[in-house]
Design a protein around this motif. Structure first.
Motif, PDB file in Angstrom:
ATOM      1  N   ASP A 185       0.817  -1.215   0.000  1.00  0.00           N
ATOM      2  CA  ASP A 185       0.000   0.000   0.000  1.00  0.00           C
ATOM      3  C   ASP A 185       0.849   1.263   0.000  1.00  0.00           C
ATOM      4  O   ASP A 185       0.630   2.196   0.775  1.00  0.00           O
ATOM      5  N   ASN A 186       1.824   1.295  -0.906  1.00  0.00           N
ATOM      6  CA  ASN A 186       2.651   2.479  -1.112  1.00  0.00           C
ATOM      7  C   ASN A 186       2.443   2.994  -2.528  1.00  0.00           C
ATOM      8  O   ASN A 186       2.096   2.229  -3.427  1.00  0.00           O
ATOM      9  N   ASN A 243      -0.030  -4.168  -3.602  1.00  0.00           N
ATOM     10  CA  ASN A 243      -0.698  -2.875  -3.760  1.00  0.00           C
ATOM     11  C   ASN A 243       0.300  -1.720  -3.880  1.00  0.00           C
ATOM     12  O   ASN A 243       0.288  -0.762  -3.112  1.00  0.00           O
ATOM     13  N   ILE A 244       1.161  -1.839  -4.879  1.00  0.00           N
ATOM     14  CA  ILE A 244       2.163  -0.813  -5.182  1.00  0.00           C
ATOM     15  C   ILE A 244       1.710  -0.125  -6.465  1.00  0.00           C
ATOM     16  O   ILE A 244       1.909  -0.649  -7.574  1.00  0.00           O
ATOM     17  N   VAL A 245       1.080   1.037  -6.332  1.00  0.00           N
ATOM     18  CA  VAL A 245       0.366   1.670  -7.434  1.00  0.00           C
ATOM     19  C   VAL A 245       0.686   3.159  -7.468  1.00  0.00           C
ATOM     20  O   VAL A 245       0.593   3.847  -6.440  1.00  0.00           O
ATOM     21  N   SER A 246       1.052   3.684  -8.646  1.00  0.00           N
ATOM     22  CA  SER A 246       1.409   5.101  -8.752  1.00  0.00           C
ATOM     23  C   SER A 246       0.229   6.011  -9.075  1.00  0.00           C
ATOM     24  O   SER A 246       0.374   7.235  -9.030  1.00  0.00           O
ATOM     25  N   GLU A 247      -0.930   5.443  -9.400  1.00  0.00           N
ATOM     26  CA  GLU A 247      -2.091   6.290  -9.637  1.00  0.00           C
ATOM     27  C   GLU A 247      -2.397   7.116  -8.388  1.00  0.00           C
ATOM     28  O   GLU A 247      -2.485   6.586  -7.275  1.00  0.00           O
ATOM     29  N   ALA A 269       4.741   2.030 -11.074  1.00  0.00           N
ATOM     30  CA  ALA A 269       5.321   1.589  -9.807  1.00  0.00           C
ATOM     31  C   ALA A 269       5.629   0.095  -9.846  1.00  0.00           C
ATOM     32  O   ALA A 269       4.732  -0.731 -10.015  1.00  0.00           O
ATOM     33  N   ASP A 270       6.898  -0.249  -9.678  1.00  0.00           N
ATOM     34  CA  ASP A 270       7.325  -1.644  -9.637  1.00  0.00           C
ATOM     35  C   ASP A 270       7.163  -2.207  -8.237  1.00  0.00           C
ATOM     36  O   ASP A 270       7.492  -1.538  -7.237  1.00  0.00           O
ATOM     37  N   GLY A 271       6.749  -3.470  -8.154  1.00  0.00           N
ATOM     38  CA  GLY A 271       6.830  -4.156  -6.878  1.00  0.00           C
ATOM     39  C   GLY A 271       8.278  -4.357  -6.473  1.00  0.00           C
ATOM     40  O   GLY A 271       8.692  -3.992  -5.368  1.00  0.00           O
ATOM     41  N   GLN A 317       1.901  -8.904  -5.774  1.00  0.00           N
ATOM     42  CA  GLN A 317       0.514  -8.885  -6.199  1.00  0.00           C
ATOM     43  C   GLN A 317       0.003  -7.455  -6.262  1.00  0.00           C
ATOM     44  O   GLN A 317       0.257  -6.643  -5.373  1.00  0.00           O
ATOM     45  N   ALA A 318      -0.724  -7.161  -7.347  1.00  0.00           N
ATOM     46  CA  ALA A 318      -1.420  -5.884  -7.514  1.00  0.00           C
ATOM     47  C   ALA A 318      -0.466  -4.692  -7.471  1.00  0.00           C
ATOM     48  O   ALA A 318      -0.747  -3.661  -6.844  1.00  0.00           O
ATOM     49  N   ALA A 319       0.674  -4.820  -8.154  1.00  0.00           N
ATOM     50  CA  ALA A 319       1.535  -3.670  -8.429  1.00  0.00           C
ATOM     51  C   ALA A 319       1.220  -3.175  -9.841  1.00  0.00           C
ATOM     52  O   ALA A 319       0.499  -3.831 -10.599  1.00  0.00           O
ATOM     53  N   ASP A 320       1.752  -2.007 -10.210  1.00  0.00           N
ATOM     54  CA  ASP A 320       1.658  -1.608 -11.610  1.00  0.00           C
ATOM     55  C   ASP A 320       2.489  -2.539 -12.477  1.00  0.00           C
ATOM     56  O   ASP A 320       2.031  -3.034 -13.510  1.00  0.00           O
TER      57      ASP A 320
END
Length: 477
Positions: free
Chosen positions: A229-230, A268-272, A287-289, A306-309
């Protein structure tokens, strides 16, 4: 950092005490001081008369010992400079919080725990939080290791809810880190570094990373951490940035090297929503895991992303740099927004890249990985993406299951010179809504429909198979 222009892409040795573990032999004759929010720095630092500040205890133990931080909140920074044989640990079973929410974050890099030019220092079990700013020139950090250090161990800490809250859209100037290691001494690398069992989450990172080793860092491990979650990169191993100045910048001395990234859970590593990644085209899924940007001789194994960009990336952003001898083995990557695994430069210097040139990827291996249901944006990007300036890599024995119908399972970018001396074989492919005759692969800008056409056109995957359904994804480590 990851300044994409567009989307193309304890372990602590403690003295014997009623509630402390037995010491190691090397720490058997050291001193233990205690710290409490209700203590006093004119006390003797004993368990019954603790100090009030961690810094006071550290300064009293420059020749070695243990600081036991008792339960409570500490609005304090801690500076460990030129120290040997020191352990800072939360009291076992107690919640000890370094809370930076009331502190002013100065310009440039600063941290709640700052370690430099020290040997055999352990930080264990602390809750580190609240250190944040909106100053675009400031870089708040939870734990910061720099200079020439050896034997630094960071274990079982919780670094969370801190960062840079500046909202300037499209600016790469705002930065923050959870745990940052900068080998910025050309004379002495950061070596024998252990980052293990930490939780790092809910950080506002701007253009930077949750956990990073950057520059002259030689011999390190990042293991069994939970990073989640970053709003930018989870784990990064970097080379070729100005961490070391000239004449060392473009040498192997200025590369994170001889490291291990293993057993981590990254989610949950997402740049949005991250202002640094806004452009006129919208948010970049950048965003890379796990990211190797210019590092060398690194083993990435048994991680769950899981669930990174982007799940895992091996590349070099600097045009003079390379990412090489990186071994990506037995990882599970699923539900990425953009792609599961990618290697090669993300830009080739053409006009559609704004003239940007990136570095090379070579002599890397990608073996035994499970990729499933990546490209959840369903924009036609592949599970495994090979980009520009890539050669001599091996992509073998992976299990790759594409989301939806007709999505590329393996691709390269148009006009790419990539693929020279690559080995791609013994993979198991499948798709949720495609067959061996209808699934698609891309190579050198050509799209092939069907496994037979892809084999004939490329010579790859002669021994690979296509299964009618996706294999179950293994459990997280």
């Amino acid at each position: 950092m990851k300044p994409r222009l567009f989307r193309i892409a304890v372990s602590a040795a403690l003295l014997a005490a009623p509630f402390l573990a037995a010491p190691s032999a090397s720490a058997a004759d050291t001193t233990t001081f205690y710290v409490s929010p209700n203590g006093s720095d004119v006390a003797d630092g004993s368990r019954t008369a603790p100090f009030a500040t961690i810094q006071h205890a550290v300064d009293a133990l420059r020749s070695g010992g243990t600081v036991v931080v008792q339960a409570g909140n500490y609005a304090q920074r801690v500076n460990v400079h030129g120290v040997r044989d020191l352990t800072i640990t939360a009291a076992p079973g107690e919640h000890s919080v370094l809370d930076g929410s009331s502190l002013t974050v100065p310009t440039d890099r600063s941290a709640l725990v700052d370690i430099s030019d020290s040997t055999d220092v352990t930080v264990h079990g602390l809750d580190i939080t609240g250190y944040r700013t909106s100053d675009i020139k400031a870089t708040p950090i939870g734990i910061y290791v720099h200079g020439g250090d050896s034997g630094i161990t960071l274990t079982d800490n919780h670094v969370h809810e801190l960062g840079n809250d500046n909202g300037t859209l499209g600016s790469m100037a705002m930065n923050a880190h959870g745990i940052a290691v900068y080998g910025d001494s050309p004379a002495h690398p950061v070596s024998s570094l252990t980052i293990d069992g930490n939780e790092v989450d809910h950080l506002k990172l701007g253009a930077s990373e949750a956990v990073v080793v950057n520059g002259n860092v030689d011999g390190w491990s990042i293991t069994d951490n939970h990073i989640h979650d970053n709003n930018n990169i989870g784990i990064d191993a970097i080379g070729y940035e100005p961490t070391l100045p000239q004449p060392w910048r473009y040498t192997d001395l200025n590369r994170a090297r001889d490291g291990v990234i293993s057993g981590n859970t990254v989610e949950n590593i997402v740049s949005e929503g991250n202002p640094a990644y806004w452009s006129s085209d919208g948010w970049c899924n950048c965003a890379d895991g796990i990211y190797v940007d210019g590092g060398t001789r690194i083993a990435i194994s048994n991680n769950s992303v899981q669930a990174a960009d982007i799940g895992i990336e091996v590349a070099a952003e600097n045009s003079k740099g390379t990412a090489d001898h990186v071994h990506v083995t037995d990882n599970t990557v699923r539900d990425s927004r953009y792609v599961g695994i990618t290697t090669g430069g993300y830009c080739d210097g053409g006009s559609d890249c704004g003239g940007v040139q990136t570095g090379h990827s070579f002599a890397n291996t990608f073996t035994g990985n499970v990729l499933q249901n990546n490209n959840t944006d369903h924009d036609g990007s592949p599970e495994f993406l090979i980009q520009y300036h890539e050669s001599d890599n091996q992509i073998t024995d992976n299990t790759i299951c594409a989301a939806g119908p007709g999505i590329l399972l393996l691709g390269t970018m148009p006009r790419s010179t990539s693929g020279v001396r690559d080995t791609v074989d013994d993979n198991v492919y499948s798709a949720q809504a495609a067959t061996a005759a209808t699934a698609q692969w891309g190579w050198q800008g050509t799209t092939y429909t069907g496994l037979a056409a892809y084999r004939a056109g490329t010579g790859f995957d002669a021994h690979s198979t296509f299964q009618p359904a996706c294999s179950p994804v293994r459990a997280a480590p």
